[in-house]
Design an enzyme around this catalytic site. Structure first.
Site, short mmCIF file in Angstrom:
data_model
loop_
_atom_site.label_atom_id
_atom_site.label_comp_id
_atom_site.label_asym_id
_atom_site.label_seq_id
_atom_site.Cartn_x
_atom_site.Cartn_y
_atom_site.Cartn_z
N ARG A 29 1.66 61.35 14.31
CA ARG A 29 1.12 62.59 14.87
C ARG A 29 0.11 62.28 15.98
NH1 ARG A 29 3.07 66.44 11.63
NH2 ARG A 29 3.41 65.87 9.45
N ASP A 30 0.18 63.08 17.05
CA ASP A 30 -0.76 62.94 18.15
C ASP A 30 -2.16 63.31 17.67
OD1 ASP A 30 -0.30 62.96 21.52
OD2 ASP A 30 -2.24 63.59 20.73
N ILE A 31 -3.15 62.54 18.10
CA ILE A 31 -4.52 62.77 17.67
C ILE A 31 -5.11 64.05 18.26
CG2 ILE A 31 -5.76 61.52 19.50
CD1 ILE A 31 -7.35 60.12 17.23
N ASN A 88 5.93 61.25 29.85
CA ASN A 88 5.07 61.29 31.02
C ASN A 88 5.06 59.92 31.70
OD1 ASN A 88 4.27 63.95 30.44
ND2 ASN A 88 2.67 63.23 29.05
N VAL A 97 -1.57 56.64 28.07
CA VAL A 97 -1.38 55.43 27.29
C VAL A 97 -0.17 54.70 27.87
CG1 VAL A 97 -0.92 54.43 25.02
CG2 VAL A 97 -2.39 56.46 25.21
N HIS A 101 6.44 56.02 25.56
CA HIS A 101 6.47 56.89 24.38
C HIS A 101 7.03 58.24 24.77
CE1 HIS A 101 2.57 57.51 26.36
NE2 HIS A 101 2.65 58.75 25.97
N MET A 102 7.45 58.97 23.76
CA MET A 102 8.02 60.30 23.96
C MET A 102 7.32 61.28 23.02
SD MET A 102 12.00 61.32 23.51
CE MET A 102 11.85 61.30 21.73
N HIS A 103 6.92 62.43 23.60
CA HIS A 103 6.28 63.48 22.82
C HIS A 103 7.33 64.43 22.24
CE1 HIS A 103 2.18 62.95 24.74
NE2 HIS A 103 2.95 62.33 25.62
#
Ligand code: 5GP
Length: 116
Positions: A29-31, A88, A97, A101-103
């Site tokens: 999970r994203d912070i 992004n 970062v 990575h992929m959201h």
């Protein structure tokens, strides 16, 4: 391996709410969530700072990120309602970062996106 915050999560040097992991991919999970569901899917073993660094031989890795996110969406029961996958790249893309990575964003209508 590089030395980003995500590498530290992969190495269990700092805590994260890990929701999925296999040999190639870790998801947590994203912070600072931007939607009711906001999970990051990160390649575990290959150091790729940005999308611009991706090599043809690593194409399968991106597919594994996407497939892991789809499986998560189905498992959590929001696949049919819908979700958004975002990667992004660099400054204008909003990347902060520098480990590929992929959201995964979900859990509410997300609206349109683009310039503010
Ligand atoms: P980017 O902006 O590079 O596409 O996405 C990086 C994401 O990582 C951001 O959404 C940010 O909130 C998240 N993030 C940064 N540091 C941490 C951390 O220590 N733990 C977790 N779980 N997420 C983080």
């Amino acid at each position: 391996m590089g030395d980003t915050i995500f590498h530290k999560i992969i190495e269990r040097e700092i805590p994260a709410d890990i929701v999925y992991e296999d040999d190639d991919v870790i998801a947590f999970r994203d912070i600072a969530p931007q939607a009711p569901v906001h999970v990051l899917f990160v390649p575990k073993a290959i150091d790729i700072p940005t999308l611009n660094d991706l090599q043809p031989s690593q194409a399968e890795l991106v597919g594994k990120l996407v497939l892991a996110a789809i499986a998560y969406a189905k498992r959590e029961g929001f696949a049919e309602r819908g979700y958004r996958l975002v990667m992004n790249c660099n400054g204008d893309g909003g990347q902060t970062v520098y480990q590929l990575h992929m959201h995964l964003l979900a859990g509410a209508p997300l609206g349109h996106f683009g310039t503010p």
